[in-house]
Design an enzyme around this catalytic site. Structure first.
Site, mmCIF file in Angstrom:
data_model
loop_
_atom_site.group_PDB
_atom_site.id
_atom_site.type_symbol
_atom_site.label_atom_id
_atom_site.label_comp_id
_atom_site.label_asym_id
_atom_site.label_seq_id
_atom_site.Cartn_x
_atom_site.Cartn_y
_atom_site.Cartn_z
ATOM 1 N N CYS A 128 -14.988 2.774 -8.752
ATOM 2 C CA CYS A 128 -13.978 4.025 -8.720
ATOM 3 C C CYS A 128 -14.568 5.051 -8.147
ATOM 4 O O CYS A 128 -15.652 5.310 -7.741
ATOM 5 C CB CYS A 128 -13.181 3.840 -9.684
ATOM 6 S SG CYS A 128 -11.616 4.881 -9.741
ATOM 7 N N ASP A 197 -11.454 5.955 -18.878
ATOM 8 C CA ASP A 197 -9.878 6.861 -18.815
ATOM 9 C C ASP A 197 -9.822 7.245 -20.474
ATOM 10 O O ASP A 197 -9.314 8.210 -20.979
ATOM 11 C CB ASP A 197 -8.820 6.303 -18.332
ATOM 12 C CG ASP A 197 -8.990 6.539 -16.675
ATOM 13 O OD1 ASP A 197 -9.688 5.969 -15.956
ATOM 14 O OD2 ASP A 197 -8.460 7.543 -16.284
HETATM 15 C C1 RUB Z 1 -10.193 7.145 -12.104
HETATM 16 C C2 RUB Z 1 -11.256 6.202 -13.019
HETATM 17 C C3 RUB Z 1 -12.404 6.880 -13.585
HETATM 18 C C4 RUB Z 1 -12.084 7.533 -14.995
HETATM 19 C C5 RUB Z 1 -13.435 8.414 -15.045
HETATM 20 O O1 RUB Z 1 -8.828 6.597 -11.944
HETATM 21 O O2 RUB Z 1 -10.864 5.275 -13.345
HETATM 22 O O3 RUB Z 1 -13.248 5.820 -13.543
HETATM 23 O O4 RUB Z 1 -10.914 8.451 -14.741
HETATM 24 O O5 RUB Z 1 -13.550 9.381 -14.275
HETATM 25 P P1 RUB Z 1 -7.922 7.639 -11.075
HETATM 26 P P2 RUB Z 1 -14.339 10.933 -14.635
HETATM 27 O O6 RUB Z 1 -8.419 7.521 -9.586
HETATM 28 O O7 RUB Z 1 -6.782 6.388 -10.781
HETATM 29 O O8 RUB Z 1 -7.566 8.612 -11.930
HETATM 30 O O9 RUB Z 1 -15.812 10.470 -14.843
HETATM 31 O O10 RUB Z 1 -14.239 11.570 -13.243
HETATM 32 O O11 RUB Z 1 -13.456 11.507 -15.656
#
Ligand code: RUB
Length: 300
Positions: A128, A197
């Site tokens: 991701c 998340d």
């Molecule tokens: C994004 C996702 C990321 C976490 C952490 O999902 O799963 O791994 O949110 O991101 P989506 P960060 O694209 O559906 O929001 O480390 O940038 O907080």
């Protein structure tokens, strides 16, 4: 930035990623608190309008607890005992800005800690588009270490394209792979870094759909699986038995439904990774075993 626009940015995923949506919401609250002053007829009406704004932002995406944790700290500021609109505005703006500052500093600290687990010649997998998970990769690169990164495509929204582009732009050696190639490559991988998340009180990770499969493949191959998570991604509510809601997004994100008449489409966008597949949680407070999530949740 209008509050409705900020809410739509998050709902539509123009802004995505747990930390970014939390910061976007906090920034929107700060702007909104300032913009509303001119039309506030009383402290009570101003307070109500801010509480309504918190509810609007909270309703945008259900899974990332970062959004709820950031907004609830702002909500407490909204409810604080003050005598004037001016004072309340100052308190809300200060709380919102403080969250953003703390959040960015946490990501930087996670980068410094996580970078120590990346060595010359390593091959790292990531999934991701996580700012927290990319932070150790960038920090290790900046410290002079040279290693290769595999970024998953991340169907259906392809957030992995952003990760690949951002890391390549930083100078890293990056390969993009399809999600289903993760296990095929795992025997050649030295460590996996993903974001979060939500981290539950028992150390269960909630992250982008597919994360649990990567963790399982890493476990099978004895590959360390690191979760980069700021402490505001830990969920105090799970301590009280609350379940994390997994967002189900529009099926058209997978394929135009008209192309597959008679076929049901399902699009859950996050999944659960059990703590037994997690080597460590890398937080701004240190690198901890997933079982220690309870301590952070209790402190929160
Ligand atoms: C994004 C996702 C990321 C976490 C952490 O999902 O799963 O791994 O949110 O991101 P989506 P960060 O694209 O559906 O929001 O480390 O940038 O907080």
């Amino acid at each position: 930035m209008q509050l409705v626009d900020a809410a739509e940015d998050i709902r539509s995923m123009r802004v995505h990623g747990a930390g970014r949506i939390a910061r976007h919401a906090a920034e929107a609250m700060a702007t909104h608190a300032q913009a509303l002053v001119a039309e506030a007829s009383s402290l009570e009406s101003y307070r109500n309008a801010l509480a309504e704004a918190v509810r609007t932002l909270l309703a945008t995406r259900p899974t990332a607890v970062s959004l709820g944790n950031a907004l609830r700290s702002i909500e407490r500021a909204v409810e604080s005992d003050v005598d004037s609109v001016k004072e309340l505005k100052a308190h809300v703006v200060e709380t919102s800005n403080a969250f953003c500052t703390l959040s960015l500093a946490a990501v930087e600290t996670i980068g410094a800690i996580g970078a120590k687990r990346i060595h010359d010649g390593d091959r790292i997998q990531t999934h991701c588009n996580s700012k927290a998970a990319m932070a150790p990769l960038k920090a290790a690169f900046d410290a002079g270490r040279r290693f290769a990164v595999q970024a998953t495509e991340t169907r259906p929204k392809h957030q992995g394209y952003k990760t690949a582009a951002e890391l390549a732009g930083h100078g890293l050696d990056v390969t993009l792979i399809v999600d289903s190639a993760v296990r095929f490559f795992m025997s050649t991988i030295d460590a996996v870094f993903v974001g979060a998340d939500t981290v539950c009180a028992d150390g269960t990770l909630v992250n982008k759909i597919g994360t649990s499969q990567i963790a399982l493949a890493a476990h099978e191959h004895n590959v360390p699986f690191y979760v980069c998570a700021e402490s505001y991604k830990f969920s105090p509510r799970t301590l009280h038995g609350d379940e994390v809601t997994i967002e189900e997004r529009d099926r058209s994100e997978i394929i135009d439904p008209d192309r597959l008449p008679g076929v049901r489409l399902q699009n859950p966008v996050f999944d659960f990774t059990p703590p037994r597949y997690i080597t460590a949680l890398i937080t701004e407070r240190g690198m901890i075993p997933p079982q220690a999530a309870y301590d952070i949740v209790r402190e929160l």
